[in-house]
Design a protein around this motif. Structure first.
Motif, PDB file in Angstrom:
ATOM      1  N   GLU A 194     -44.745 133.675 -38.537  1.00  0.00           N
ATOM      2  CA  GLU A 194     -43.647 134.591 -38.821  1.00  0.00           C
ATOM      3  C   GLU A 194     -43.331 134.526 -40.313  1.00  0.00           C
ATOM      4  OE1 GLU A 194     -41.925 136.647 -37.016  1.00  0.00           O
ATOM      5  OE2 GLU A 194     -42.371 136.128 -34.932  1.00  0.00           O
ATOM      6  N   PRO A 195     -43.051 135.674 -40.950  1.00  0.00           N
ATOM      7  CA  PRO A 195     -42.765 135.634 -42.390  1.00  0.00           C
ATOM      8  C   PRO A 195     -41.683 134.641 -42.777  1.00  0.00           C
ATOM      9  CG  PRO A 195     -43.098 137.896 -41.686  1.00  0.00           C
ATOM     10  CD  PRO A 195     -43.104 137.052 -40.432  1.00  0.00           C
ATOM     11  N   ALA A 196     -40.637 134.518 -41.970  1.00  0.00           N
ATOM     12  CA  ALA A 196     -39.534 133.618 -42.308  1.00  0.00           C
ATOM     13  C   ALA A 196     -39.987 132.170 -42.404  1.00  0.00           C
ATOM     14  CB  ALA A 196     -38.416 133.756 -41.285  1.00  0.00           C
ATOM     15  N   THR A 197     -41.080 131.824 -41.729  1.00  0.00           N
ATOM     16  CA  THR A 197     -41.600 130.464 -41.792  1.00  0.00           C
ATOM     17  C   THR A 197     -41.948 130.063 -43.217  1.00  0.00           C
ATOM     18  OG1 THR A 197     -42.526 130.717 -39.565  1.00  0.00           O
ATOM     19  CG2 THR A 197     -43.389 128.912 -40.896  1.00  0.00           C
ATOM     20  N   MET A 198     -42.331 131.041 -44.036  1.00  0.00           N
ATOM     21  CA  MET A 198     -42.749 130.740 -45.410  1.00  0.00           C
ATOM     22  C   MET A 198     -41.568 130.470 -46.341  1.00  0.00           C
ATOM     23  SD  MET A 198     -45.983 130.576 -45.385  1.00  0.00           S
ATOM     24  CE  MET A 198     -46.549 130.744 -47.078  1.00  0.00           C
ATOM     25  N   ARG A 199     -40.348 130.492 -45.829  1.00  0.00           N
ATOM     26  CA  ARG A 199     -39.193 130.060 -46.621  1.00  0.00           C
ATOM     27  C   ARG A 199     -39.026 128.543 -46.582  1.00  0.00           C
ATOM     28  NH1 ARG A 199     -36.186 134.429 -48.137  1.00  0.00           N
ATOM     29  NH2 ARG A 199     -36.211 136.281 -46.805  1.00  0.00           N
ATOM     30  N   ASP A 200     -39.824 127.871 -45.796  1.00  0.00           N
ATOM     31  CA  ASP A 200     -39.733 126.430 -45.645  1.00  0.00           C
ATOM     32  C   ASP A 200     -39.945 125.739 -46.994  1.00  0.00           C
ATOM     33  OD1 ASP A 200     -41.181 123.661 -45.031  1.00  0.00           O
ATOM     34  OD2 ASP A 200     -39.967 124.201 -43.285  1.00  0.00           O
ATOM     35  N   PRO A 201     -39.252 124.636 -47.247  1.00  0.00           N
ATOM     36  CA  PRO A 201     -39.456 123.910 -48.513  1.00  0.00           C
ATOM     37  C   PRO A 201     -40.892 123.439 -48.711  1.00  0.00           C
ATOM     38  CG  PRO A 201     -37.438 123.176 -47.446  1.00  0.00           C
ATOM     39  CD  PRO A 201     -38.138 124.070 -46.469  1.00  0.00           C
ATOM     40  N   GLY A 202     -41.674 123.428 -47.640  1.00  0.00           N
ATOM     41  CA  GLY A 202     -43.062 123.020 -47.745  1.00  0.00           C
ATOM     42  C   GLY A 202     -43.975 124.087 -48.301  1.00  0.00           C
ATOM     43  N   ALA A 203     -43.448 125.258 -48.647  1.00  0.00           N
ATOM     44  CA  ALA A 203     -44.248 126.312 -49.274  1.00  0.00           C
ATOM     45  C   ALA A 203     -44.194 126.148 -50.791  1.00  0.00           C
ATOM     46  CB  ALA A 203     -43.730 127.685 -48.870  1.00  0.00           C
ATOM     47  N   LEU A 204     -45.198 126.706 -51.476  1.00  0.00           N
ATOM     48  CA  LEU A 204     -45.244 126.631 -52.928  1.00  0.00           C
ATOM     49  C   LEU A 204     -44.025 127.319 -53.556  1.00  0.00           C
ATOM     50  CD1 LEU A 204     -48.971 127.274 -53.907  1.00  0.00           C
ATOM     51  CD2 LEU A 204     -47.694 125.142 -54.088  1.00  0.00           C
ATOM     52  N   PRO A 205     -43.686 126.933 -54.791  1.00  0.00           N
ATOM     53  CA  PRO A 205     -42.517 127.515 -55.453  1.00  0.00           C
ATOM     54  C   PRO A 205     -42.569 129.034 -55.504  1.00  0.00           C
ATOM     55  CG  PRO A 205     -43.369 125.677 -56.715  1.00  0.00           C
ATOM     56  CD  PRO A 205     -44.358 125.926 -55.617  1.00  0.00           C
ATOM     57  N   ALA A 206     -41.403 129.638 -55.397  1.00  0.00           N
ATOM     58  CA  ALA A 206     -41.203 131.081 -55.520  1.00  0.00           C
ATOM     59  C   ALA A 206     -41.759 131.876 -54.347  1.00  0.00           C
ATOM     60  CB  ALA A 206     -41.771 131.620 -56.834  1.00  0.00           C
ATOM     61  N   THR A 207     -42.238 131.196 -53.304  1.00  0.00           N
ATOM     62  CA  THR A 207     -42.702 131.933 -52.122  1.00  0.00           C
ATOM     63  C   THR A 207     -41.564 132.752 -51.518  1.00  0.00           C
ATOM     64  OG1 THR A 207     -44.362 130.231 -51.671  1.00  0.00           O
ATOM     65  CG2 THR A 207     -43.809 131.705 -49.860  1.00  0.00           C
TER      66      THR A 207
END
Length: 329
Positions: free
Chosen positions: A118-131
């Protein structure tokens, strides 16, 4: 997306141009890749993509990188947003595209873990900066309706016009009624939030964070003059937006953690007769590559949407178009 994460940034270097693909499947999920243990920023999630080589177009780099990383052939990618940030080992300029037409199956060609999420999953702190900037651009509508003042229009007629805009497909509304006292504004906000929610959209208020929470609005929209160092306490999952009129305003909005901004005026308007429009060329220079989605505002309507998107805008924001010919979609 080969962008490294570190606590130190060197914003003196010219940015590296990176092509990024937001690959979507039929369910609207996006393809995410996890960096391998042998890579810098090991374990961070990212969108696939990589550096634009010398003499290579951004589109060609995107096609090459997606073939090399996840083994897919892409067709007709659509520009989503371009922005610069310096949150890694070197400043980068991300050229982000949505990719809905592709041949697969998607496979991990570089021993990375990949999955559709789900797109919202990529808001996780485990994603690269500025994702999060990319996700904001992906999920925000490309039309932002700023409601006109009542101006003698009966309340029921005003609501009927709102319903017409919602029926035409409007999903994001800013409730702009500066003439109302807070108590009257809040009562109207409760009604508008309910109506817009039934249409599957959200409402931005322009008063305070507490009111946003009380009426269940989508978020808060403030003028740049009201910005503080910290993001207003509107809670997770809500949006914060800023009205900007300069590059400095956009930089301050980014620093304050805004999710998006409006930048105006593109053209002169009857609501702000003392402000001359800057035109598209100056609008593009002012918008530049600030790291947030930016709506073009000022004398615009549906016919201006393509120009706005080509100018690295999230879309168009409109007031007068609501009163006469509501923008749709």
């Amino acid at each position: 997306m080969s962008v490294e994460h570190t606590d130190q940034a060197n914003d003196m270097q010219p940015p590296l141009d990176i092509a990024v693909g937001v690959v979507r499947n039929g369910d609207g999920h996006v393809l995410a890749a996890r960096r391998t243990p042998t890579q810098s920023s090991a374990g961070y999630w990212e969108f696939p993509g990589g550096k634009v080589e010398a003499g290579e177009s951004v589109e060609a780099a995107l096609a090459r990188e997606l073939a090399e990383e996840v083994g897919i052939e892409i067709r007709a990618p659509r520009r989503l947003i371009r922005f610069t940030h310096a949150l890694g080992v070197a400043p980068v300029r991300l050229h982000v595209f949505t990719v809905d037409d592709w041949n697969g199956p998607a496979e991990a060609k570089e021993r990375q873990l990949i999955r559709f999420v789900e797109p919202a999953t990529m808001r996780d702190p485990g994603a690269l900066p500025a994702t999060g900037v990319i996700i904001n651009a992906l999920t925000l509508a490309n039309r932002y309706l700023l409601t006109p003042e009542f101006g003698g229009v009966p309340y029921d007629d005003w609501l009927t016009r709102l319903e017409g805009a919602l029926a035409a497909g409007i999903k994001l509304v800013r409730l702009r009624q500066p003439e109302l006292a807070d108590s009257d504004y809040e009562a109207l906000a409760a009604e508008v939030v309910a109506r817009v929610a039934r249409a599957g959209g959200g409402v931005m208020l322009d008063r305070d964070a507490a009111m946003v929470l009380r009426v269940g609005a989508a978020g808060l929209h403030w003028p740049a003059s009201c910005l503080a160092e910290d993001r207003p306490p509107i809670g997770d999952g809500r949006l914060f937006a800023v009205s900007a009129h300069s590059s400095e305003d956009l930089a301050n909005a980014t620093a304050a953690g805004a999710d998006f901004a409006t930048l105006s005026p593109v053209f002169a308007t009857s609501t702000h007769p003392n402000m001359a429009g800057i035109g598209w060329s100056a609008w593009r220079r002012t918008r530049a590559d600030h790291a947030l989605p930016v709506y073009a505002l000022g004398g615009l309507g549906e016919a201006d949407l393509d120009e706005a998107l080509a100018s690295n805008a999230q879309g168009i924001a409109a007031i007068r178009a609501f009163a006469s010919h509501p923008v749709g979609g």
